[in-house]
Scaffold this active site. Sequence first.
Site, short mmCIF file in Angstrom:
data_model
loop_
_atom_site.label_atom_id
_atom_site.label_comp_id
_atom_site.label_asym_id
_atom_site.label_seq_id
_atom_site.Cartn_x
_atom_site.Cartn_y
_atom_site.Cartn_z
CE1 TYR B 87 -3.78 -2.44 0.36
CE2 TYR B 87 -2.38 -3.46 2.03
CZ TYR B 87 -3.48 -3.51 1.19
OH TYR B 87 -4.28 -4.62 1.18
CG ASP B 146 -0.07 -13.67 6.60
OD1 ASP B 146 0.08 -14.85 6.96
OD2 ASP B 146 -1.16 -13.19 6.26
CG HIS B 386 1.94 -7.40 -3.07
ND1 HIS B 386 2.87 -7.54 -2.09
CD2 HIS B 386 0.78 -7.07 -2.44
CE1 HIS B 386 2.31 -7.32 -0.90
NE2 HIS B 386 1.04 -7.03 -1.07
CE1 TYR B 467 -7.57 -4.47 3.42
CE2 TYR B 467 -8.08 -4.10 5.72
CZ TYR B 467 -7.22 -4.57 4.75
OH TYR B 467 -6.03 -5.13 5.12
NE ARG B 468 -3.54 -1.89 5.18
CZ ARG B 468 -3.02 -2.83 5.95
NH1 ARG B 468 -3.67 -3.96 6.15
NH2 ARG B 468 -1.85 -2.67 6.54
#
Lengths: 521, 521
Positions: B87, B146, B386, B467-468
């Site tokens: 993000y 994670d 990613h 959501y983000r």
Amino acid sequence: MDAITSAAGSLDTAIRDMQAALGAENVLLDGAGMADHGDPFAPPGDWYRPGAVLMPGSVEEVQGVLRIANQHGTPVWTSSQGRNKGYGGGAPRVPGTFTMSLRRMNRVLEVDEANCMALVEPGVRFFDLYDHLRATGSKLWMSVPDLGAGSVIGNALEHGVGYTPIGDHFGQHCGMEVVLPDGDILRTGMGGMGNPHNWLVYPHSAGPSWDGMFTQSNFGIVTKMGVALMNPPEVYAPGWFTLDSEEHFSTFLEVLRPLMIDGTISNQPMIINAVCAASAFWGREEWYTGDDPIPEAVIDRIAQTPGFGRWVMRFAVQGDAPVVRHNRAKIEAAFATIPGGSVSFEEFDGHNLPEFENPHHRVQAGIPSMALDRMTRWYGGEDGGHIGFSCAMPIAGKDGTAIRDLCARVLNERGLDYASAIIVGRRSMIHVALVVFDTTNGPQARAAYAAVKAMLEPAAKLGYGEYRSHIDFMDEVASLYDFNNNAQRRFAERIKDCLDPTGILSPGKQGIWPATFRENP
Amino acid sequence: MDAITSAAGSLDTAIRDMQAALGAENVLLDGAGMADHGDPFAPPGDWYRPGAVLMPGSVEEVQGVLRIANQHGTPVWTSSQGRNKGYGGGAPRVPGTFTMSLRRMNRVLEVDEANCMALVEPGVRFFDLYDHLRATGSKLWMSVPDLGAGSVIGNALEHGVGYTPIGDHFGQHCGMEVVLPDGDILRTGMGGMGNPHNWLVYPHSAGPSWDGMFTQSNFGIVTKMGVALMNPPEVYAPGWFTLDSEEHFSTFLEVLRPLMIDGTISNQPMIINAVCAASAFWGREEWYTGDDPIPEAVIDRIAQTPGFGRWVMRFAVQGDAPVVRHNRAKIEAAFATIPGGSVSFEEFDGHNLPEFENPHHRVQAGIPSMALDRMTRWYGGEDGGHIGFSCAMPIAGKDGTAIRDLCARVLNERGLDYASAIIVGRRSMIHVALVVFDTTNGPQARAAYAAVKAMLEPAAKLGYGEYRSHIDFMDEVASLYDFNNNAQRRFAERIKDCLDPTGILSPGKQGIWPATFRENP
């Protein structure tokens, strides 16, 4: 009641506009019509009375009320049902101002069976939601507080609780619609999407989560909210724990804490003392008629009533049969270590509940009741009332005994009995001193108010803040949140002035005053 | 990256003041020093680079940074660790501006064993909290995502999750200390008391609950937070469910939903598709070397790897032995109804865990790991990266298949593989398309960004909000929260202008721009 004077004189022209907007029948002006919208336990005298009660029937009418209020600069105190009993009901902090009741907005808008959620309006009472579920054939359970006549939304906004596993009403809600003081409409969480597919299942959006700031505040009017429901448990096992002396009260709380944190007890227990337990069945005169505080010997006699004790806790385990069996055994083993303690359970098929006579059995199964309303009639029969002195604290013996001793001492010094109800959550408990009095007895009522005010500061010194308060001492409570020069109140005032520059929405709620009042008190 | 130009030119004089306030060694100016504070997966080119990195070591130094920033009007983008991977990491939305990293504020201030809570600073990583608990002899479990190198606070503020029963990190927190843009300090909940005895156990105060507005926002800097811990469960039973075809994916989600709502599965499961599962072990070249999207036939081959499937879900049951036994059996019976499904469990003594090699076993027991970091190396080996396209939706077959089909189509159209990780909560799931790419491959990186942007609006039409989001498309995401003319963003802007009139704190975060930027874009 402090020096803020009645604002009733300024209402006249605004009332005409309100009548035009809502229809004259939805602007209550006579004493009889307004009586049900004030403080249900108001002492004798001129006590936080509304100047007029506004009854909008829709979001658009709520917007209309706010527009008129902004035009005239007339405050509007809002409540959903106005059943915040013990904390002022629907009465306004500034006497003589408008109050707005949302009772007419009483639709259950949606029940999502698959996700166990409902979307309701603020006028929906626990009774209404329950009736709606049963009438539509839904098997879902809900959560209810002890009195079912309150608003589902109003209770959550005041951080109220119920007694099924979904009993943390604010914690379990999902999504709000809020009318802001300027009439703009905000939907929180996924309600921010034009296509709000997830409004009731995911509580956030991309960005800040606003919901909390609309609880115990005066920043907006919540007109819709998502409410959690649950599938019926296979087994419903209400439990009852009694403790025969004060001596081991501390031990009891220490044993209870881990059972709460790990979820062995699946609901929010309520622990009451003997006086409180007696008040659910009898008036005080059945036990004692002296004007002095009820003597220890009499309390001991009350405590010997079967099912009582000096302290008694109602609680429940709800779940699949093997899980309930295991958790019951675990609870029994833990409580067996408490001297003078005794625990018992009943078990019911969660899918086929009987008609319960015991109101405690009802509320812990999410069935609304009004039976426990009689607890307020300890003094004065039908004229009895109470105000709550309600502190948050850890589930710990040290804290439980400290607040018990403080409340008993201060109340007894003023000739009042100490009736206590402790509502236990995951990691904290709310100790509510139900300060009971005869509402027609002026000196006793004044003593009750004085007692609460006398307890606030000593409790704060012990570290206990009020979780909720009566309108009469919201200012004092806010003052005691004193970290960094009352940072919470200063922050709330900044937000208040930003969102409500004319200061019309519920001024004084929780000690938050708009600039218009701070500058001209 | 849009047209907002670099503000680096205006930093020079402010940098001198920052050096005086923090010490020159805590103002990073060289590329090497700053490299770890930007977007870890930034594509080639000039990409959201900080102008300088500020490293305050205390609340007072954070206040100092804000004072200087307000004096100079220079924005400061804040992050706790800057590990918001996928993000944007710690990179600022406005390139060339200050970023402030709170990594030096890394103390575990308190562990409350009795109440299973900790109070931490924002620089505390999951690894740090875990190490602290073990070093001090605490047996308590925590919750970890994670990747363990992120900030405990930062993760909660971004609505991140972990995989023990306390994995809803924001939902489980209790209490915050926040430095406001003007340097004032607010403590939320019972932290508002001068004697904050209940700060870590009761989440509200008397008045509004502010915490949510400091998540995914730019209204304040969280410098302390209460974090939930838990006692070790008697049994830890990680489970594994595999599904051998896409055909019954919908059925699977329908079977899963009630197991989540009633808590039979006690943690937050993660469902990944075959490509995502493979990326945890191998680079793409082990399976396919074509430039086109990985063919269905190859995915089917991957799916035949033992323990894989077209979809595989990791989840866990944590609790007392009889409860785990019952819930396991219930889960096994439910999953047995899914054609092509297969479920298995392992069981461990929660009080004496072995040294797990399997990273999934670690994270579901609250043990930090970095093993799953290799999922980003599907394309490009060590240069892999990613970005997340991350939608919230109900746990439902209709929704799961709709988002799967949308993501697969849009990604494949741009030559990219569809790697999916679905994180399942009580009533909702977050579908994360891990849009993987080789960060050194400009065209592929641009295709990845374009693919996400192409998915946003179709997803919104289906009702799914992010959501983000990555800093690069925060504006687009905010635009799609379009109820009532983007009421959420308009409301956020009002609060922003009230709390941060000079617009210095993290401008553009989640699409919230201060007036200074809205008026002079």
